[in-house]
Scaffold this motif. Structure first.
Motif, PDB file in Angstrom:
ATOM      1  N   SER A  40      30.741  51.025  44.846  1.00  0.00           N
ATOM      2  CA  SER A  40      30.023  51.610  45.990  1.00  0.00           C
ATOM      3  C   SER A  40      29.488  50.540  46.933  1.00  0.00           C
ATOM      4  O   SER A  40      29.462  50.744  48.146  1.00  0.00           O
ATOM      5  CB  SER A  40      28.897  52.542  45.541  1.00  0.00           C
ATOM      6  N   GLU A  59      24.766  40.174  44.029  1.00  0.00           N
ATOM      7  CA  GLU A  59      25.475  40.692  42.856  1.00  0.00           C
ATOM      8  C   GLU A  59      25.083  39.863  41.628  1.00  0.00           C
ATOM      9  O   GLU A  59      25.101  38.633  41.687  1.00  0.00           O
ATOM     10  CB  GLU A  59      26.985  40.650  43.095  1.00  0.00           C
ATOM     11  N   ARG A 137      40.468  48.924  37.581  1.00  0.00           N
ATOM     12  CA  ARG A 137      39.169  48.561  38.155  1.00  0.00           C
ATOM     13  C   ARG A 137      39.126  47.104  38.608  1.00  0.00           C
ATOM     14  O   ARG A 137      38.551  46.784  39.638  1.00  0.00           O
ATOM     15  CB  ARG A 137      38.072  48.742  37.105  1.00  0.00           C
ATOM     16  N   ARG A 141      38.236  45.802  42.356  1.00  0.00           N
ATOM     17  CA  ARG A 141      37.099  44.934  42.651  1.00  0.00           C
ATOM     18  C   ARG A 141      37.555  43.650  43.333  1.00  0.00           C
ATOM     19  O   ARG A 141      36.935  43.181  44.278  1.00  0.00           O
ATOM     20  CB  ARG A 141      36.343  44.588  41.378  1.00  0.00           C
ATOM     21  N   ASP A 311      26.362  55.273  41.429  1.00  0.00           N
ATOM     22  CA  ASP A 311      25.734  55.615  40.151  1.00  0.00           C
ATOM     23  C   ASP A 311      24.224  55.395  40.153  1.00  0.00           C
ATOM     24  O   ASP A 311      23.512  55.994  39.351  1.00  0.00           O
ATOM     25  CB  ASP A 311      26.342  54.768  39.027  1.00  0.00           C
TER      26      ASP A 311
END
Ligand code: FAD
Length: 431
Positions: A40, A59, A137, A141, A311
């Motif tokens: 997201s 991050e 995934r 990413r 999330d």
């Protein structure tokens, strides 16, 4: 006297100039931070970059491939895929997308088939039925983070909390876990995109941690399955198998690097009755709609300068396969709101208010979308994991729920009847 006068004039001019600059800067450069470079946070960052809106993305991982990113995700046309198109990343996505995930079998623990969807024949391109291409995934990413200017991402920056800077006119300061990393302040808007255990959530919600849905997932990998487990390889057929036994699902999934991922999903206690009592009893986690998420998606009183996406705001179990798609849509819509606000009206206070209104608007529509997906997820969790006689007992109901999710309410009774008839026919003809 005159030199004093010109000094005063110069001072006034300088102040006016400074004020103009401040207003101009406020109009063109609100200070924005995104916390979390997951599915997201990164599309949001990319969309802001495309509109030349500055931001800083913090991050906690030290690099994009710092840890295993897990299995595959299937992206849906009007949410995940649309967000990638808006982010001008669809071509990049197509390089890694796989079109064989459509090959899905739902079986019992003896591999007796209860539902079979045959995917694309040649496995090389979009199959006739393909609407939900899959992607690993890790690949998602990788290209998403690469699409964001390197100077905008701070890797290895684990956010501990967000603090309001009262003296600075309502801006926000970020505090990091690493004591050696200096806190950073002056943020007009802080966006929590940091997942299930978000450290931003508690700024807007009383809930700090999500409730445990009672289902644990253990994952394993079979490398080179063609050689090492040819029977499994053949059965998976480059797609997915979901094998059920009451309260347990074994998901076998083809991954892009050729390996097969195995995910065992089940209760993390041997006492199924105890789990059921705890989760399904009145007031339990799964009592009523959207129980798993009841607290996590509780609407919060809008907090100026802070919001959540993905999330961090609406955590869901994986049974509907909607979590990441809702997350993508959050980012797409919030980014659009920010871009319109910044490009649009006024500067200074006006900008702050316009930006705030855009965030409020996003939150209002996000809750409606997220609740819909949460209801679906909740129903599917109960059916797949808490219903006697799975998978046979729930195939028609779960399929009807998926179909109705995309069907206007007025048509849903017809769709339900149609799905039940189709499943009965398929059962009768042996798939
Ligand atoms: C096993 C499993 C299978 C799933 N399968 C599907 C599926 O098939 N389809 C689907 O739609 N959804 C699926 N989901 C759900 C999907 O993975 C999530 O909805 C999606 O990852 C949410 O993205 P996000 O960016 O909001 O959060 P995350 O993916 O959790 O990303 C959060 C990011 O923030 C970073 N971060 C966390 N804390 C901090 C901090 N304090 N400071 C700085 N950075 C931080 C993290 O390192 C991470 O990069 C699945 C989930 C699981 C667990």
């Amino acid at each position: 006297m005159s030199s004093c006068h010109s000094l005063v004039t110069a001072g006034v001019i300088y102040r006016e100039q400074r004020e103009k600059t401040r207003i101009h800067r406020a109009r063109t450069t609100p200070k924005i931070t995104i916390i979390g470079a997951g599915p997201s946070g990164t599309p949001l960052a990319r969309l802001l970059s495309l509109s030349s809106i500055p931001y800083t993305l913090f991050e906690s991982d030290t690099s994009p491939n710092y840890r295993s990113q897990g299995g595959t995700l299937d992206l849906h046309t009007s949410t995940g895929l649309l967000a990638l198109q808006r982010a001008q990343l669809f071509d990049e996505f197509l390089k890694y997308a796989r079109y064989d995930g459509d090959h899905l079998q739902i079986t019992d623990h003896n591999l007796k088939v209860f539902l079979k969807n045959v995917g694309a024949e040649n496995h090389d391109g979009p199959g006739v039925k393909q609407a939900r291409p899959e992607i690993d995934r890790a690949k998602l990413r990788q290209f998403q983070t690469e699409s964001v200017p390197a100077q905008n991402i701070v890797w290895g920056a684990r956010v501990k909390s967000l603090e309001k800077e009262a003296r600075e006119g309502g801006t926000w300061r970020i505090i990091f876990y690493d004591g050696n990393r200096k806190s950073e302040g002056g943020f007009t808007l802080a966006i929590g995109a940091n997942g299930a255990f978000s450290k931003v959530r508690s700024t807007v919600l009383s809930v700090r941690q999500p409730d445990f849905a009672g289902i644990g997932v253990y994952d394993m990998i079979i490398p080179e399955p063609e050689k090492k487990a040819p029977e499994v390889y053949k059965a998976v057929n480059r797609g997915n198998i979901f094998a059920h036994k009451e309260g347990i699902r074994l998901a076998l999934q083809q991954l892009g690097d050729g390996s097969i991922g195995i995910y065992r999903q089940g209760f993390n206690t041997k006492d199924l009755e105890e789990v059921k009592k705890r989760l399904l009893a009145p007031g339990g986690l799964l009592d009523g709609w959207a129980g798993v998420l009841r607290e996590a998606i509780e609407r919060w009183e809008h907090v100026s300068g802070v919001t959540l996406v993905g999330d961090a705001t609406h955590l869901m179990t994986l049974y509907a396969g909607e979590g990441v798609n809702v997350a993508f849509e959050d980012s797409m819509r919030l980014a659009q709101g920010i871009v319109d606000a910044v490009r649009g009206n006024g500067g200074g206070r006006v900008l702050v208010d316009v930006l705030d209104n855009a965030v409020r608007e996003y939150e209002g529509e996000m809750w409606v979308r997220a609740e819909k997906a949460a209801r679906l997820t909740d129903e599917l969790t109960k059916l797949w994991m808490f219903t006697p006689g799975t998978p046979g007992s729930v195939i028609a109901k779960t399929t009807a729920l998926h179909v109705n999710f995309h069907t206007p309410p007025i048509m849903q009774p017809f769709a339900t009847v149609g799905v039940h008839a189709w499943v009965a026919w398929k059962k009768w003809t042996g798939w």
